[in-house]
Design an enzyme around this catalytic site. Structure first.
Site, short mmCIF file in Angstrom:
data_model
loop_
_atom_site.label_atom_id
_atom_site.label_comp_id
_atom_site.label_asym_id
_atom_site.label_seq_id
_atom_site.Cartn_x
_atom_site.Cartn_y
_atom_site.Cartn_z
N THR A 200 48.42 40.96 30.57
CA THR A 200 47.66 41.38 31.74
C THR A 200 47.28 40.14 32.55
O THR A 200 46.93 39.11 31.99
CB THR A 200 46.39 42.13 31.30
OG1 THR A 200 46.76 43.37 30.70
CG2 THR A 200 45.49 42.42 32.50
N ARG A 228 47.50 57.44 29.56
CA ARG A 228 46.40 56.54 29.22
C ARG A 228 46.14 55.52 30.31
O ARG A 228 47.07 54.95 30.89
CB ARG A 228 46.72 55.83 27.90
CG ARG A 228 45.65 54.83 27.45
CD ARG A 228 45.97 53.42 27.83
NE ARG A 228 45.01 52.46 27.26
CZ ARG A 228 44.99 51.16 27.57
NH1 ARG A 228 45.87 50.67 28.42
NH2 ARG A 228 44.09 50.35 27.02
N GLY A 230 43.68 52.08 30.99
CA GLY A 230 42.78 51.11 30.38
C GLY A 230 41.73 50.61 31.35
O GLY A 230 41.39 51.27 32.34
N ASP A 231 41.22 49.42 31.09
CA ASP A 231 40.12 48.89 31.90
C ASP A 231 40.56 48.22 33.19
O ASP A 231 39.77 48.09 34.13
CB ASP A 231 39.30 47.89 31.08
CG ASP A 231 40.12 46.65 30.73
OD1 ASP A 231 41.20 46.80 30.14
OD2 ASP A 231 39.68 45.52 31.04
N THR A 251 40.82 41.00 30.32
CA THR A 251 42.08 41.32 29.65
C THR A 251 41.79 41.57 28.18
O THR A 251 41.03 40.84 27.56
CB THR A 251 43.11 40.19 29.80
OG1 THR A 251 44.27 40.51 29.03
CG2 THR A 251 42.57 38.85 29.32
N GLY A 252 42.39 42.62 27.62
CA GLY A 252 42.15 42.89 26.21
C GLY A 252 42.27 44.36 25.88
O GLY A 252 42.96 45.12 26.57
N GLY A 254 41.41 47.62 26.29
CA GLY A 254 40.74 48.23 27.42
C GLY A 254 39.67 49.25 27.10
O GLY A 254 38.65 49.32 27.79
#
Length: 353
Positions: A200, A228, A230-231, A251-252, A254
């Site tokens: 990301t 799905r 994510g963040d 980043t990670g 989410g």
């Protein structure tokens, strides 16, 4: 009763400023800062060849240089982060744009968001399937639509209507990403074993006018299903910018960043810390810049809380006082930063400055 409520609401709305002013600073002239990331995860020297290490550092340096050129020339933070993220989206080393990971159905669904700290305007897209540079689409949502987030078919339609450059699915595909999804589908590895956090991209900046911006772009997680999200496209979780506190890109994992509202949480704590400081003699909030160690501790504390929940990853930040930095709880994070006071630098592993 309803009439009185509506009158009170109208008064409250009328009192809101049209823009968030840049925070008053000492010697603000020509001050700027920028930080970038290319993902966080199990990044260890034993897992990266010297050739790939060199290639990734070169990519980070090139993107960072593009952003600093814009800021040095007096350009806006929004333009700097947009140009920086475009370069990272175009690089197959990262999980954004070209080189995005594959879903369970072997398609690519890209997410992106951007936010302007001067007026808190924002744009985001999720599940995009044909736009070459999702960060440009997120910015178009912010600038040219009445909405903050568009998704799926609607986002793709808006992209075409705005004249965004379209690509066919094979544009995103790379041999490495195809191997990853094939291994997952053949059950040689589980989706949890793929370091889906890695790749990301994001950028945050403050320009010479004191305005701040943040942006994030991703292909999501390998093998994701059921649409799905994510963040990365969620304002307040993966991206946030406010002239009064900070700009954040995350980043990670989410789901955890969403639950904790990481980006907004860090900015809120910085803003509260600034307000808690004793006023200066001229009555301005705080006296001088909020110290880098205080900002770093706030970021580290929130990432530590993320870890307690079970989440892994990291963030980059920029502040109204010209600081730029990062915090992460993984073995490494592709990252870089530069300010008007400090030379440009990039790093990969956790033991690097």
């Amino acid at each position: 009763m309803l009439k009185s409520i509506l009158i009170a609401l109208a008064v409250a709305l009328a009192s809101l400023p049209a823009a968030i002013p840049a925070m008053a600073q000492t010697d603000q002239s020509a001050r700027w800062s920028i930080a970038i990331h290319g993902g966080a995860g199990t990044i260890e020297r034993s897992r990266i060849t010297p050739e790939k290490d060199k290639e990734i550092r070169a990519a980070l340096n090139a993107a960072l240089t593009r952003g600093t050129e814009i800021l040095k020339a007096g350009g806006s933070a929004m333009d700097a982060i947009t140009a920086t993220i475009i370069m990272l989206e175009d690089d197959p080393n990262f999980n954004a744009g070209k080189g995005a990971v594959f879903t369970w159905d072997k398609t690519n669904e890209l997410d992106s968001s951007i936010m302007d700290g001067s007026d808190l305007s924002a744009g985001a897209v999720a599940g995009v399937t044909a736009t070459k540079n999702p960060i440009l689409l997120a910015r178009a949502v912010k600038d040219k639509s009445p909405h903050v987030m568009l998704s799926g078919n609607g986002a793709d339609q808006f992209s075409r209507e705005q004249g965004m450059e379209q690509v066919t699915p094979d544009y995103y595909a790379t041999p490495r990403r195809l191997r990853q999804i094939e291994n997952v589908l053949s059950k040689q590895v589980s989706a949890a074993d793929v370091d889906y956090k890695l790749g990301t991209v994001g950028a945050v900046a403050m320009d010479q006018n004191g305005n701040m911006a943040a942006g994030t772009s991703t292909g999501g997680m390998t093998g994701k299903r059921w649409g799905r999200i994510g963040d990365s496209p969620v304002i307040g979780a993966g991206t946030y910018a406010d002239n009064r506190s900070c700009a954040i890109s995350a980043t990670g994992a989410g789901e955890y960043f969403i639950r904790l509202g990481v980006a907004h949480e860090i900015c809120t704590r910085i803003k509260l810390k600034e307000k808690d400081r004793a006023p200066s003699q001229d009555g301005q909030e705080g006296e001088g810049p909020l110290q880098p160690s205080i900002v770093q501790k706030i970021a580290d504390d929130v990432i530590a809380e993320l870890g307690v929940l079970g989440g892994t990853g990291g963030i980059i930040f920029a502040t109204p006082w010209g600081q730029a930095g990062y915090s992460f709880n993984t073995p490494g994070m592709y990252r870089g930063r530069a300010t008007s006071a400090e030379a440009q630098s990039v790093a990969i592993y956790g033991d690097e400055d």
